[in-house]
Design a protein around this motif. Structure first.
Motif, PDB file in Angstrom:
ATOM      1  N   ARG A  41       0.865  -1.187   0.000  1.00 28.77           N
ATOM      2  CA  ARG A  41       0.000   0.000   0.000  1.00 28.77           C
ATOM      3  C   ARG A  41       0.901   1.236   0.000  1.00 28.77           C
ATOM      4  NH1 ARG A  41      -4.322   1.966   4.677  1.00 28.77           N
ATOM      5  NH2 ARG A  41      -5.496   3.436   3.358  1.00 28.77           N
ATOM      6  N   TYR A  42       1.258   1.693  -1.193  1.00 32.18           N
ATOM      7  CA  TYR A  42       2.216   2.796  -1.293  1.00 32.18           C
ATOM      8  C   TYR A  42       1.547   4.157  -1.278  1.00 32.18           C
ATOM      9  CZ  TYR A  42       1.120   3.310  -6.333  1.00 32.18           C
ATOM     10  OH  TYR A  42       0.495   3.542  -7.548  1.00 32.18           O
ATOM     11  N   GLU A  43       0.220   4.174  -1.477  1.00 34.10           N
ATOM     12  CA  GLU A  43      -0.559   5.418  -1.453  1.00 34.10           C
ATOM     13  C   GLU A  43      -1.881   5.082  -0.790  1.00 34.10           C
ATOM     14  OE1 GLU A  43      -3.501   8.321  -3.004  1.00 34.10           O
ATOM     15  OE2 GLU A  43      -3.423   6.183  -3.487  1.00 34.10           O
ATOM     16  N   ARG A  80       2.602   6.779   1.295  1.00 36.52           N
ATOM     17  CA  ARG A  80       3.059   6.132   2.528  1.00 36.52           C
ATOM     18  C   ARG A  80       4.480   6.568   2.884  1.00 36.52           C
ATOM     19  NH1 ARG A  80       0.848   3.726   6.756  1.00 36.52           N
ATOM     20  NH2 ARG A  80      -0.292   2.118   5.620  1.00 36.52           N
ATOM     21  N   THR A 130       1.019   5.572  10.743  1.00 32.10           N
ATOM     22  CA  THR A 130      -0.214   4.810  10.546  1.00 32.10           C
ATOM     23  C   THR A 130      -1.412   5.613  11.042  1.00 32.10           C
ATOM     24  OG1 THR A 130       0.970   2.719  10.771  1.00 32.10           O
ATOM     25  CG2 THR A 130      -1.414   2.666  11.111  1.00 32.10           C
ATOM     26  N   PHE A 132      -2.190   8.341   8.588  1.00 27.06           N
ATOM     27  CA  PHE A 132      -2.936   7.821   7.438  1.00 27.06           C
ATOM     28  C   PHE A 132      -4.422   7.695   7.774  1.00 27.06           C
ATOM     29  CE2 PHE A 132      -1.430   5.191   3.583  1.00 27.06           C
ATOM     30  CZ  PHE A 132      -0.827   6.308   3.028  1.00 27.06           C
TER      31      PHE A 132
END
Length: 406
Positions: free
Chosen positions: A260-262, A347, A390, A393
């Motif tokens: 999950r890079y974005e 991320r 985290t 995000f």
């Protein structure tokens, strides 16, 4: 009396200003093909129905629209002269309504007029409802290197609730064809759909992962203003249930080797979407086509443009060399928020040197917001590198809002 300069007047944009960009960022090209078979009730994009019912007896105006795109690109060339284009994204609407021959001509025009990198990523959005056998292979032969398929769900009832024109069988056939025709492709999947359970969401993701996709984009269904769903809101899962779905999606994709890079994007190594990454890293993009937006940097300013939305008006204006209907210079005070609105979706975050290079601002412009983000545990800093935690995000909108102008 001074006349307002034409939007393509490079001398106007190159004049002295308050910013000092250290160099120009990478440049991408976005091309908007505005027609679709049916407007989905959740869609707030600039898309216009073209089908047997909406345009009886009329063929899609491929060639006139391609003529307009070429004229639009030609008029914009002074603003990007000499700059290489690293990626092209053909979005919509439903671009796969256009024939492979039309896409071949379109990309030929782009190559003839611009410095398109030899290894440029060229993405085409496609919907299973426009799928025909070997059509995707023909797009590949036309020069498309990456297909993005709007699957949304593999569940017939959910597809119907979303107003999609395809069913589960068409979605499966389209993805299977794409996997055979392209080395890299993307699947768009939505969650928190009307009536969707966690188990049904998991089934959708497992079905998608069964095709070994290099990239998946995951979107929470949101009710946007000025859509059918805004007028007639469906019953969707509670927030806690939606969070549980996203957690499960991330677990399943991670287990299959997708990172999950974005915030909405999961990819295998070497398959991140270069075009979207350029957006998120506050790169430049020229947008042509009905309603397309552009963001272009110059030595002392950052400029945004928007083109006429209605397709027929756009074509008329583009052929006259004047498709742009709105131009604004991004205010100095707005640049930190505009930058963070993109960069904090990644991320891995951003470097402080990149912030200064892309905005032309000193680090003092974000010092207070940066300290607050670190204090709240929403950001982590390692030298010049800053990234969302985290928790950051999870509270991305709140984190980004720290950088709004005071």
């Amino acid at each position: 009396m001074n006349e307002t300069p034409h939007w393509s007047d490079i001398r106007h944009w190159m004049r002295p200003g308050t910013l000092q960009l250290q160099g120009l960022p990478p440049l991408s090209l976005y091309i908007h093909l505005p027609w679709c078979l049916k407007k989905c009730p959740y869609c707030d994009f600039n898309s216009h129905e073209w089908s047997a019912t909406s345009a009886p007896g009329q063929a899609l105006p491929e060639q006139p629209y391609l003529d307009a795109l070429r004229a639009d690109l030609q008029a914009a060339l002074p603003l990007i002269w000499g700059r290489p284009i690293h990626s092209v994204f053909i979005g919509g609407g439903t671009p796969s309504l256009f024939s492979p021959e039309a896409i071949d001509r379109l990309l030929g025009d782009v190559r003839a007029l611009t410095r398109l990198d030899a290894d440029a990523e060229i993405t085409l959005e496609a919907n299973p409802g426009t799928f025909e056998k070997d059509r995707f292979k023909a797009f590949r032969q036309a020069g498309v290197t990456r297909l993005s398929i709007g699957v949304q769900s593999f569940h017939d009832a959910h597809l119907k609730a979303l107003g999609r024109v395809h069913d589960r069988a068409q979605a499966l056939a389209a993805v299977d064809e794409a996997a055979g025709a392209f080395e890299t492709f993307n699947l768009d999947i939505m969650y928190a759909l009307p009536g969707q359970t966690l188990s049904q969401c998991e089934t959708d993701i497992r079905t998608a992962l069964g095709f070994n996709p290099p990239h998946i984009s995951i979107y929470h269904l949101t009710i946007e203003p000025n859509t059918v769903f805004a007028k007639f809101p469906p019953v969707v899962p509670e927030d806690d249930d939606a969070y549980a779905m996203l957690d499960r999606i991330t677990e399943l994709t991670t287990a299959e080797g997708l990172d999950r890079y974005e915030v909405s994007a999961y990819a295998r190594r070497g398959h991140r979407c270069r075009h979207n990454q350029n957006y998120w890293q506050f790169g430049d993009y020229l947008g042509i086509g009905a309603g397309a937006h552009s963001k272009l940097s110059f030595a002392h300013r950052v400029v945004r443009q928007v083109r006429a939305r209605e397709p027929r008006l756009y074509m008329d204006k583009a052929m006259a060399g004047d498709a742009v209907v709105g131009v604004e210079e991004v205010a100095r005070r707005d640049l930190p928020f505009e930058y963070m609105l993109n960069a904090l979706r990644l991320r891995e975050g951003f470097s402080l040197t990149d912030f200064s290079a892309r905005t032309g601002l000193p680090l003092s412009a974000i010092d207070g917001a940066l300290r607050e983000g670190l204090a709240k545990g929403w950001l982590a800093q390692d030298g010049v590198w800053v990234a969302p935690t985290t928790r950051g995000f999870d509270f991305l909108s709140d984190l980004q809002s720290l950088f709004l102008p005071g």
